[in-house]
Motif scaffolding. Structure first.
Motif, short mmCIF file in Angstrom:
data_model
loop_
_atom_site.label_atom_id
_atom_site.label_comp_id
_atom_site.label_asym_id
_atom_site.label_seq_id
_atom_site.Cartn_x
_atom_site.Cartn_y
_atom_site.Cartn_z
N ALA A 196 0.83 -1.21 0.00
CA ALA A 196 0.00 0.00 0.00
C ALA A 196 0.87 1.26 0.00
CB ALA A 196 -0.93 -0.01 1.22
N ALA A 197 2.06 1.17 0.60
CA ALA A 197 2.85 2.39 0.83
C ALA A 197 3.89 2.68 -0.24
CB ALA A 197 3.56 2.30 2.18
N ALA A 198 4.52 1.63 -0.78
CA ALA A 198 5.60 1.86 -1.74
C ALA A 198 4.98 2.27 -3.07
CB ALA A 198 6.42 0.58 -1.92
N SER A 199 5.24 3.48 -3.50
CA SER A 199 4.63 3.89 -4.76
C SER A 199 5.45 3.32 -5.91
CB SER A 199 4.54 5.42 -4.85
OG SER A 199 5.75 5.99 -4.41
N ALA A 200 4.94 2.25 -6.49
CA ALA A 200 5.63 1.57 -7.57
C ALA A 200 4.60 0.85 -8.43
CB ALA A 200 6.63 0.57 -7.01
N ARG A 201 5.04 0.50 -9.64
CA ARG A 201 4.13 -0.21 -10.54
C ARG A 201 4.31 -1.73 -10.41
NH1 ARG A 201 5.38 2.54 -15.80
NH2 ARG A 201 5.63 0.38 -16.44
N ARG A 202 5.54 -2.11 -10.05
CA ARG A 202 5.82 -3.53 -9.90
C ARG A 202 6.50 -3.76 -8.55
NH1 ARG A 202 7.43 -2.84 -15.07
NH2 ARG A 202 9.61 -2.78 -14.49
N PHE A 203 6.33 -4.97 -8.03
CA PHE A 203 6.93 -5.29 -6.74
C PHE A 203 7.68 -6.61 -6.81
CE2 PHE A 203 3.43 -2.52 -5.98
CZ PHE A 203 3.91 -1.64 -5.02
N ARG A 204 8.78 -6.67 -6.10
CA ARG A 204 9.50 -7.94 -6.06
C ARG A 204 10.30 -8.09 -4.78
NH1 ARG A 204 12.68 -6.06 -11.26
NH2 ARG A 204 14.32 -4.81 -10.36
N LEU A 205 10.86 -9.27 -4.62
CA LEU A 205 11.66 -9.56 -3.43
C LEU A 205 12.49 -10.81 -3.71
CD1 LEU A 205 10.19 -12.26 -1.94
CD2 LEU A 205 8.45 -10.53 -1.56
N TRP A 206 13.52 -11.00 -2.91
CA TRP A 206 14.33 -12.22 -2.99
C TRP A 206 14.05 -13.03 -1.74
CZ3 TRP A 206 17.61 -13.74 -6.95
CH2 TRP A 206 17.90 -12.77 -7.94
N VAL A 207 13.86 -14.34 -1.91
CA VAL A 207 13.59 -15.18 -0.75
C VAL A 207 14.46 -16.43 -0.84
CG1 VAL A 207 11.58 -16.29 -1.84
CG2 VAL A 207 11.77 -16.26 0.65
N ARG A 208 14.93 -16.89 0.31
CA ARG A 208 15.77 -18.09 0.32
C ARG A 208 14.93 -19.32 -0.04
NH1 ARG A 208 20.60 -18.03 4.60
NH2 ARG A 208 20.34 -20.27 4.37
N THR A 209 15.53 -20.23 -0.80
CA THR A 209 14.80 -21.43 -1.21
C THR A 209 14.60 -22.38 -0.05
OG1 THR A 209 16.88 -22.39 -1.95
CG2 THR A 209 15.53 -21.33 -3.63
N ASP A 210 15.35 -22.18 1.05
CA ASP A 210 15.16 -23.06 2.21
C ASP A 210 14.30 -22.39 3.30
OD1 ASP A 210 16.91 -21.15 3.10
OD2 ASP A 210 18.46 -22.54 3.80
N ASN A 211 13.47 -21.44 2.90
CA ASN A 211 12.60 -20.76 3.85
C ASN A 211 11.13 -20.88 3.41
OD1 ASN A 211 11.32 -19.08 5.65
ND2 ASN A 211 12.73 -17.35 5.39
N PRO A 212 10.54 -22.09 3.58
CA PRO A 212 9.17 -22.32 3.10
C PRO A 212 8.12 -21.44 3.78
CG PRO A 212 9.92 -24.19 4.42
CD PRO A 212 11.11 -23.29 4.21
N VAL A 213 8.38 -21.04 5.04
CA VAL A 213 7.41 -20.22 5.75
C VAL A 213 7.27 -18.86 5.06
CG1 VAL A 213 6.85 -19.09 7.95
CG2 VAL A 213 7.82 -21.40 7.94
N ALA A 214 8.41 -18.26 4.75
CA ALA A 214 8.38 -16.96 4.07
C ALA A 214 7.79 -17.10 2.67
CB ALA A 214 9.79 -16.38 3.99
N GLN A 215 8.18 -18.16 1.96
CA GLN A 215 7.65 -18.37 0.61
C GLN A 215 6.12 -18.46 0.62
OE1 GLN A 215 9.53 -21.83 -1.08
NE2 GLN A 215 11.56 -21.02 -0.64
N ALA A 216 5.59 -19.21 1.60
CA ALA A 216 4.14 -19.39 1.68
C ALA A 216 3.45 -18.05 1.94
CB ALA A 216 3.79 -20.39 2.79
N LEU A 217 4.05 -17.25 2.82
CA LEU A 217 3.49 -15.92 3.11
C LEU A 217 3.41 -15.09 1.84
CD1 LEU A 217 2.70 -13.54 5.08
CD2 LEU A 217 5.15 -13.11 5.29
N TYR A 218 4.52 -15.03 1.08
CA TYR A 218 4.55 -14.20 -0.11
C TYR A 218 3.60 -14.72 -1.18
CZ TYR A 218 8.69 -12.21 2.13
OH TYR A 218 9.54 -11.61 3.02
N ARG A 219 3.51 -16.04 -1.30
CA ARG A 219 2.62 -16.63 -2.31
C ARG A 219 1.16 -16.28 -2.01
NH1 ARG A 219 4.67 -20.97 -5.65
NH2 ARG A 219 6.87 -21.33 -5.20
#
Lengths: 77, 257
Positions: free
Chosen positions: B211-234
């Motif tokens: 909501a806050a970052a004024s941008a048209r696209r959003f991205r992030l890098w996540v570790r492949t051994d961090n399923p909890v974070a991956q699930a949150l982002y998905r």
């Protein structure tokens, strides 16, 4: 002419893309930072200029026109 | 190793290596490079086929420029060092052998996720922009949640600049750091204290970021051994995109970070 050569290089790098002088290369993700190094290599060869890493910024590569001005500046510089 | 003291020298060195077929993990702005050189924290090692650059800090960061088929120069690492390089999914990076010869160990993989979800309509309750008084709290939460070697943790100065730029969000037990250039918003760090997990703090922070970052696209890098974070982002509509990275680290004997 510089622009034709620049467009030719970009079209070779990302085949199948419609690129004009004012195409937004970075913003529209036609090229990304991984393509930039390859592009810089091709440009250095074609125009016989040395482009340092510090010149590889989104502003300098925003459009083919911006690339043309960068090359002009480097040639004068 | 040689210390770099002049920007012109840096420019000349890297200029020679910006050519066809070169592989590099070096992408920094001129401003960042100039600041590091004036702080006296940039070192280099050069041979015919490659240039190694070390940006010294809490953890040293290793960058390379390698001509195709080239080899790295001899370099004896002495301090904790991290080297991350990204590549397009599907291509095969082949600098791993060279990095291992320098004494680095492969320690993590990351994947870049792109946002393809729907935007939240409201900034969530319970999240606010950090103020300078939150600096200590932010440092603590980040250090609890991220590996000091591979976590790319910001310095106190960087956190302070984030706060000034309104790029740091805080909630009860969590923080989120992001950057934006007006087009692309990148989530840099999301950290939630263990005791505050599973209570929706992470989700609230990600909602606030979108909501806050004024941008048209959003991205992030996540570790492949961090399923909890991956699930949150998905759950938000982030999905793996075109890039992956490998993270290599060096830890001196008899010394922890």
């Amino acid at each position: 002419m510089n622009m034709d050569k620049i467009l030719e290089i970009i079209r070779e790098l990302v085949p199948g893309t419609d690129v004009a002088a004012d195409t937004l290369l970075i913003e529209d993700e036609i090229i990304d930072s991984f393509d930039l190094v390859a592009l810089v290599g091709e440009l250095s060869d074609a125009f016989d200029v040395q482009i340092g890493v510090e010149s590889v910024t989104p502003e300098n590569f925003e459009t083919p026109s911006a690339i043309a001005s960068l090359i002009e500046r480097l040639r004068e510089g | 190793m040689n210390r770099l003291t002049k920007f012109d020298k840096f420019s000349a060195l890297t200029g020679e290596f910006m050519q066809r077929g070169v592989r590099t993990n070096f992408f920094k702005s001129r401003e960042q490079i100039e600041r590091a050189i004036s702080d006296g924290s940039v070192y280099y090692e050069l041979c015919e086929t490659s240039l190694l650059l070390i940006f010294s800090g809490k953890v040293d960061k290793l960058y390379f420029m390698l001509l195709s088929g080239g080899r790295f120069p001899e370099l004896h690492l002495e301090r904790s060092t991290v080297c991350e390089y990204a590549y397009k999914t599907g291509s095969s990076p082949d600098v791993a052998d060279e990095l291992v010869k320098l004494g680095l160990l492969h320690s993590a993989n990351r994947e870049r996720y792109e946002f393809a979800g729907t935007f939240p309509s409201e900034f969530p309750a319970g999240v606010r922009f950090a103020v300078q008084n939150d600096l200590g709290f932010a440092e603590e939460v980040l250090s609890v949640c991220f590996d000091p070697l591979t976590g790319c943790l910001p310095t106190r100065d960087e956190l302070s600049s984030d706060i000034a730029a309104r790029h740091l969000l805080v909630a009860d037990g969590g923080v989120l750091r992001f950057s934006t250039d007006g087009t692309v918003g990148e989530l840099n760090h999301l950290a939630v204290l263990p005791k505050a997990r599973r209570s929706g703090v992470g989700s609230a922070l990600v909602t606030a970021f979108l909501a806050a970052a004024s941008a048209r696209r959003f991205r992030l890098w996540v570790r492949t051994d961090n399923p909890v974070a991956q699930a949150l982002y998905r759950r938000f509509g982030f999905a793996p995109g075109r890039f992956r990275s490998e993270v290599f680290t060096f830890t001196p004997k008899d010394q922890s970070v």
